[in-house]
Design an enzyme around this catalytic site. Structure first.
Site, PDB file in Angstrom:
ATOM      1  N   SER A 288       2.056  -1.504 -11.471  1.00  0.00           N
ATOM      2  CA  SER A 288       0.875  -1.824 -10.671  1.00  0.00           C
ATOM      3  C   SER A 288       0.009  -2.850 -11.373  1.00  0.00           C
ATOM      4  CB  SER A 288       0.010  -0.575 -10.500  1.00  0.00           C
ATOM      5  OG  SER A 288       0.775   0.514 -10.116  1.00  0.00           O
TER       6      SER A 288
ATOM      7  N   HIS B 252       6.602  -5.203  -6.627  1.00  0.00           N
ATOM      8  CA  HIS B 252       5.533  -4.210  -6.532  1.00  0.00           C
ATOM      9  C   HIS B 252       5.386  -3.707  -5.094  1.00  0.00           C
ATOM     10  CE1 HIS B 252       1.021  -3.099  -6.896  1.00  0.00           C
ATOM     11  NE2 HIS B 252       1.789  -2.070  -7.180  1.00  0.00           N
TER      12      HIS B 252
ATOM     13  N   GLU C  32       4.920  -7.265  -3.507  1.00  0.00           N
ATOM     14  CA  GLU C  32       4.515  -8.433  -4.293  1.00  0.00           C
ATOM     15  C   GLU C  32       5.699  -8.801  -5.189  1.00  0.00           C
ATOM     16  OE1 GLU C  32      -0.292  -8.103  -4.801  1.00  0.00           O
ATOM     17  OE2 GLU C  32       0.894  -6.665  -5.933  1.00  0.00           O
TER      18      GLU C  32
ATOM     19  N   ASN D  27      -4.022  -5.090  -6.145  1.00  0.00           N
ATOM     20  CA  ASN D  27      -4.804  -4.195  -7.004  1.00  0.00           C
ATOM     21  C   ASN D  27      -6.000  -4.893  -7.633  1.00  0.00           C
ATOM     22  OD1 ASN D  27      -3.502  -1.841  -6.478  1.00  0.00           O
ATOM     23  ND2 ASN D  27      -2.037  -2.044  -8.152  1.00  0.00           N
TER      24      ASN D  27
END
Ligand code: 3HC
Length: 293
Positions: A119, A140, A152, A190
């Site tokens: 992450s 991701h 991602e 994130n």
């Protein structure tokens, strides 16, 4: 390289979903966990999700059985030897990931591609401990991996163009939208989502609203499917805490720092939905606000 067989390391919150999506997309999958108990728990989650889909008439029973049948379960790294792609989704702890990659690198065929579902950790740090930093990238996924559209696709400084394109193609073949991102802590989502959830915790600390008021406000006022505190519980407060640490270290900005409430909750072992308690208590029929906060 043609990807046919996919190894998934970790059958937890993310790993089981990644394995299920890959199997649903027709790949042979090898799912590896540290022990049989965790492996079975991951498979139970997949069973439950598939049963729900069959019940709703979205998937035929035979297809659901085929999805399960394509997932080989193991506790041995050696069963990953002939995988074309290995995706790790283990705990967000760099030391654990590095130790794991060192072992996996020694047993998986040299031409295979490795991917981390981290992450927030730098992809390059993991790539660098393998003998194939050019064949290493970030993929991701988002929770629940079965539902969320995005992957991602993270290019480390060492990732070759061929590997990057293979990652983009793999995301597409899994029915996902692969968006390229640089290898910067938190990538795109994130980087934006974590400070937002942390600000919701600060708003709670400042008494701007109660837990449910903050959540309901963001659902009704911003059209989010979940409020930020429900989402934090859903992501896992331990995972969020680990992401904060990495991002705070990288950027040294208050917006990434753990608010005291989060630190105390982690101390108490309240990791959110998966532990039964977080901003909400999940022990009853429906979640209720955690009255201790
Ligand atoms: N696992 C698998 N599938 C699930 C699921 C789960 N935990 N929860 C729900 N689903 C599926 C359902 O089966 C249903 O599928 P269907 O449309 O094929 O029937 C579909 O999702 C919708 O489910 P529900 O109707 O039960 O519930 P909702 O409409 O409330 O949707 C949700 C649930 C999709 C989880 C929605 O609330 C949502 O999108 N929440 C936000 C999730 C989010 O933001 N995720 C990203 C977190 S950040 C992250 O993961 C990054 C990491 O690095 C921290």
């Amino acid at each position: 390289m043609q990807i046919q067989k996919v190894g998934v390391l970790g059958a937890g919150l993310m790993g089981h979903g990644i394995a299920q999506v890959a199997s649903q997309s027709g790949y042979e999958v090898v799912l590896r966990e540290v022990d049989d108990g965790r492996l079975e728990k991951g498979m139970e989650r997949i069973d439950k999700q598939l049963a729900r889909a069959v019940e709703k008439g979205k998937v035929e029973q035979a297809d659901a059985d085929a999805v399960k049948g394509r997932i080989q379960r193991t506790t041995e790294y050696s069963d990953l030897a002939d995988c074309d792609l290995v995706i790790e989704a283990i705990t967000e702890d760099l030391a654990l990931k590095l130790a794991m990659w060192r072992e996996v690198d020694g047993v998986v065929k040299p031409e295979a591609i490795f991917a981390t579902n981290t992450s927030s950790l730098a992809v390059i740090d993991q790539a660098a401990v393998t003998s194939r930093p050019d064949r290493f990238l970030g993929l991701h996924y988002f929770n629940p991996a079965q539902v969320m559209k995005l992957v991602e696709v993270v290019r480390a400084v060492t990732t070759s163009e061929e590997t990057f394109q293979a990652g983009v193609e793999f995301a597409k073949a899994n029915g996902k939208l692969g968006i390229p991102t640089k290898d910067k802590a938190g990538f795109i989502v994130n980087r934006l989502l974590v400070p937002y959830m942390l600000d919701a915790i600060r708003a709670l600390e400042e008494g701007v609203g109660s837990i449910s008021e903050i959540d309901e406000a963001m659902k009704a006022g911003a059209g989010h499917p979940m409020g930020p505190l429900t989402l934090a519980d859903f992501v896992g407060l331990d995972t969020m805490g680990a992401i904060c640490e990495v991002m705070y270290e990288e950027f040294a900005e208050r917006r990434f720092a753990q608010p005291p409430t989060l630190r105390k909750m982690l101390g108490a072992g309240w990791y959110g939905k998966k532990s039964g308690k977080g901003f909400y208590d999940y022990s009853g029929e429906a979640p209720v606000e955690n009255s201790a906060l």
